[in-house]
Design an enzyme around this catalytic site. Structure first.
Site, short mmCIF file in Angstrom:
data_model
loop_
_atom_site.label_atom_id
_atom_site.label_comp_id
_atom_site.label_asym_id
_atom_site.label_seq_id
_atom_site.Cartn_x
_atom_site.Cartn_y
_atom_site.Cartn_z
N CYS A 137 7.46 14.06 5.29
CA CYS A 137 6.76 12.51 4.25
C CYS A 137 7.11 11.96 2.71
CB CYS A 137 5.01 12.06 4.49
SG CYS A 137 4.68 11.27 4.61
N HIS A 138 6.99 10.83 3.46
CA HIS A 138 7.72 9.76 2.44
C HIS A 138 6.71 10.46 0.68
CE1 HIS A 138 10.31 6.49 3.59
NE2 HIS A 138 9.85 7.05 4.58
N THR A 139 5.67 10.63 0.53
CA THR A 139 4.37 10.96 -0.21
C THR A 139 5.20 12.30 -0.74
OG1 THR A 139 2.28 9.89 1.18
CG2 THR A 139 2.38 11.08 -0.94
N HIS A 164 2.00 17.95 4.01
CA HIS A 164 0.54 17.39 3.78
C HIS A 164 -0.08 17.40 5.35
CE1 HIS A 164 2.95 13.63 2.48
NE2 HIS A 164 2.13 13.47 3.55
N GLU A 165 1.80 17.39 6.24
CA GLU A 165 1.68 16.79 7.69
C GLU A 165 1.72 18.21 8.56
OE1 GLU A 165 3.46 12.46 7.40
OE2 GLU A 165 4.44 14.25 9.14
N CYS A 202 -16.72 15.76 5.29
CA CYS A 202 -17.61 16.46 5.17
C CYS A 202 -19.07 16.39 6.08
CB CYS A 202 -17.79 16.11 3.19
SG CYS A 202 -18.89 15.15 3.17
N CYS A 207 -21.31 12.94 3.19
CA CYS A 207 -21.64 12.72 1.64
C CYS A 207 -21.88 11.17 2.12
CB CYS A 207 -20.20 12.12 0.81
SG CYS A 207 -18.49 11.42 1.25
N CYS A 222 -19.52 9.65 4.27
CA CYS A 222 -18.96 9.98 5.13
C CYS A 222 -20.55 9.40 6.15
CB CYS A 222 -19.08 11.72 5.36
SG CYS A 222 -17.04 12.76 5.27
N CYS A 227 -13.68 10.22 2.13
CA CYS A 227 -15.11 11.31 1.29
C CYS A 227 -14.04 11.66 0.47
CB CYS A 227 -14.47 11.71 2.59
SG CYS A 227 -15.87 13.89 2.13
N ARG A 272 -13.14 15.14 -3.81
CA ARG A 272 -12.14 14.16 -4.64
C ARG A 272 -11.21 14.54 -5.56
NH1 ARG A 272 -10.30 9.30 -2.20
NH2 ARG A 272 -10.44 8.25 -3.92
N CYS A 295 -1.03 12.72 9.43
CA CYS A 295 -0.81 11.53 8.17
C CYS A 295 0.20 10.39 9.04
CB CYS A 295 0.04 11.95 6.95
SG CYS A 295 0.04 10.50 6.32
N ARG A 328 11.08 11.07 12.04
CA ARG A 328 10.47 12.11 11.39
C ARG A 328 10.81 13.75 11.61
NH1 ARG A 328 7.57 9.50 8.44
NH2 ARG A 328 5.56 10.14 7.69
N1 LIG Z 1 -1.92 4.19 3.68
C1 LIG Z 1 -1.93 5.75 3.95
O1 LIG Z 1 -2.55 6.95 3.82
C2 LIG Z 1 -0.80 6.47 3.97
C3 LIG Z 1 0.66 6.92 4.92
C4 LIG Z 1 1.59 7.46 4.97
C5 LIG Z 1 2.09 6.00 4.47
N2 LIG Z 1 1.82 5.60 3.74
C6 LIG Z 1 3.02 4.46 3.58
O2 LIG Z 1 3.47 3.77 4.47
C7 LIG Z 1 4.40 2.69 3.86
C8 LIG Z 1 5.38 2.69 5.38
O3 LIG Z 1 5.25 4.60 5.82
P1 LIG Z 1 6.61 5.10 6.85
O4 LIG Z 1 6.81 6.89 6.90
O5 LIG Z 1 6.52 4.17 7.50
O6 LIG Z 1 7.93 4.33 5.87
P2 LIG Z 1 9.62 4.08 6.48
O7 LIG Z 1 10.08 4.08 5.20
O8 LIG Z 1 9.98 5.06 7.01
O9 LIG Z 1 9.19 2.71 7.35
C9 LIG Z 1 9.38 1.45 6.32
C10 LIG Z 1 9.52 0.25 6.67
O10 LIG Z 1 9.74 -0.89 6.41
C11 LIG Z 1 10.79 -1.32 7.06
N3 LIG Z 1 11.23 -2.83 5.87
C12 LIG Z 1 12.10 -2.70 4.85
N4 LIG Z 1 11.69 -3.61 4.36
C13 LIG Z 1 11.70 -4.46 4.92
C14 LIG Z 1 11.11 -6.15 5.50
N5 LIG Z 1 11.25 -6.76 4.35
N6 LIG Z 1 10.25 -6.73 6.30
C15 LIG Z 1 9.79 -6.38 7.14
N7 LIG Z 1 9.91 -4.12 7.27
C16 LIG Z 1 11.00 -4.07 5.74
C17 LIG Z 1 12.28 -0.31 7.03
O11 LIG Z 1 13.26 -0.71 7.81
C18 LIG Z 1 11.70 0.91 7.37
O12 LIG Z 1 11.86 1.01 8.75
C19 LIG Z 1 5.44 3.72 2.99
O13 LIG Z 1 4.77 2.75 2.13
C20 LIG Z 1 4.16 4.80 3.19
O14 LIG Z 1 3.86 5.29 1.59
C21 LIG Z 1 0.49 5.14 3.57
ZN LIG Z 2 2.36 11.56 4.25
ZN LIG Z 3 -17.57 13.13 2.98
#
Ligand SMILES: NC(=O)c1ccc[n+]([C@@H]2O[C@H](COP(=O)([O-])OP(=O)(O)OC[C@H]3O[C@@H](n4cnc5c(N)ncnc54)[C@H](O)[C@@H]3O)[C@@H](O)[C@H]2O)c1
Ligand SMILES: [Zn+2]
Ligand SMILES: [Zn+2]
Length: 368
Positions: free
Chosen positions: A40-42, A62-63, A92, A95, A98, A106, A110, A169, A362
């Site tokens: 994943c990106h993270t 983490h996935e 949990c 809390c 939760c 949760c 943390r 994730c 992925r």
């Molecule tokens: N909130 C959470 O718990 C959580 C969990 C996982 C990931 N994320 C975040 O979610 C986001 C997306 O994750 P992902 O794995 O799908 O990423 P990804 O990079 O695979 O997808 C992002 C998409 O956005 C598109 N994009 C870029 N510029 C754009 C624009 N101007 N208009 C429309 N689309 C555009 C890209 O082409 C790409 O397909 C990331 O910022 C990631 O860190 C958040």
């Molecule tokens: Zn992730």
């Molecule tokens: Zn909790």
């Protein structure tokens, strides 16, 4: 025990796959043998050194999905042989958060999790007696992991673990953003910005909620094609005129729901501006860069638009990940479409390269 794991040794350098030591689970903890883990990106963000809260050495990942091998004292929610999905966002069930239906965040572990420790403030990972820290409480780029039982979702043994891991994730984040945070209503018009793992999950979530019209915006035609497959009724290439185009499609009003899944603050702004006057809800999933802010014209809020943020899609992991996996088994979500590449643990850095090149949705590491 000895096991192989991908260790972040130095920021900005490839992860180093090597043998390290893993201690057995203590009270409230569980030993899991990993079968599959998404990249994943993270993970890449932390490995790059850009993440200000990152630390090393640590085992990333983490996935994860795998099988329970042993349980520590006091664990009665899981048994040896159970199939589990790892949760960086635990539940949990005790809390204040939760106990509230209003959030999935949760509070139980943390602080220690954020510092790279298990809840008792120590690590189970080490090398030659020197501690190695955990990452997101999961550390699943490894053959085995020890995790708190409250951070494991028990899923149907019928679900192939190479697909179940995606629910750890990105996929759950997208599905949940539509289903649990936005609570998309049947018959509505929704716009999803981004067609990566999170955005495609959100498209599927809007479809499962019975949305009438689902518009997906991305920069890649190929990904927009995948969005259609997941249920988008309209697709468009994003750009400076996206808001105008969405207003035009909706009689000048905007969409009932907009969901942002890009991590770009400029796109977050578009998500707010293309939400409908009166009640439009803009839900943010993307993780923006440190210090970045969203510019919102206050008049847009006064006239009834609302903004929400969604961590892990608002999914209460132990209760709801098994439900989402069941919907996959019932044929409601095509998860196979997201699994683009299969890698070995030794190829983990290739997973980062593929993600960087936006090659596929992925990559999943499979443990022999
Ligand atoms: N909130 C959470 O718990 C959580 C969990 C996982 C990931 N994320 C975040 O979610 C986001 C997306 O994750 P992902 O794995 O799908 O990423 P990804 O990079 O695979 O997808 C992002 C998409 O956005 C598109 N994009 C870029 N510029 C754009 C624009 N101007 N208009 C429309 N689309 C555009 C890209 O082409 C790409 O397909 C990331 O910022 C990631 O860190 C958040
Ligand atoms: Zn992730
Ligand atoms: Zn909790």
């Amino acid at each position: 025990m000895r096991m192989r794991a991908a260790v972040l040794e130095e920021f900005g350098q490839p992860l180093v796959v090597q043998e390290i030591d893993l201690e057995e689970p203590k009270t409230g903890e569980v030993l899991v043998r990993l079968v599959a883990c998404g990249v994943c990106h993270t993970d890449m963000y932390t490995a790059s050194g850009v993440d200000p809260s990152g630390y090393a050495p640590a085992v990333l990942g983490h996935e994860g999905a795998g099988v329970v091998e042993a349980v520590g004292e006091g664990v009665d929610s899981l048994r040896v042989g159970d199939h589990v999905v790892t949760l960086f966002s635990p539940q949990c069930r005790e809390c204040e958060h939760c106990l509230s239906p209003r959030t999935n965040i949760c509070l139980a572990i943390r602080d220690q999790q954020g510092k790279g420790y298990l809840p008792d403030g120590t690590t189970r990972l080490s090398r030659d007696g020197e501690p190695i820290r955990h990452f997101m409480g999961t550390s699943t780029f490894a053959e085995y992991t020890v995790m708190p039982a409250i951070a494991l979702a028990k899923v149907s043994p019928e679900a192939p673990l190479d697909r179940a891991c995606l629910f750890a994730c990105g996929l759950s984040t997208g599905l949940g953003a539509a289903m649990y945070t936005a609570k998309v209503e049947a018959g509505t018009t929704c716009v999803v910005f981004g067609a990566g793992m999170v955005g495609l999950g959100a498209v599927a979530g809007c479809r499962l909620q019975g949305a009438d019209r689902i518009v997906c915006v991305d920069l890649s035609q190929e990904r927009l094609q995948m969005a259609r497959h997941q249920g988008a009724t309209d697709v468009m290439i994003g750009g400076a005129d996206t808001v105008e185009a969405i207003l035009e499609m909706t009689g000048g009003f905007g969409a009932d729901h907009t969901i942002e899944a890009t991590g770009l603050v400029g796109v977050m702004r578009q998500a707010v501006e293309s939400a409908r006057m009166g009640w439009g809800l803009a839900t943010m999933c993307g993780v923006a860069g440190k210090g970045e802010t969203i510019a919102i014209i206050p008049r847009l809020l006064i006239t009834g638009r609302r903004v929400a943020g969604s961590s892990f899609g608002g999914v209460k992991g132990r209760d709801q990940v098994p439900q989402l996996v069941q919907r996959y088994l019932d044929g409601d979500i095509d998860v196979d479409a997201f699994l683009s590449h299969r890698l070995t643990l030794d190829e983990v850095n290739e997973g980062f390269d593929l993600m960087h090149a936006q090659d596929g949705i992925r990559s999943v590491i499979e443990f022999a």
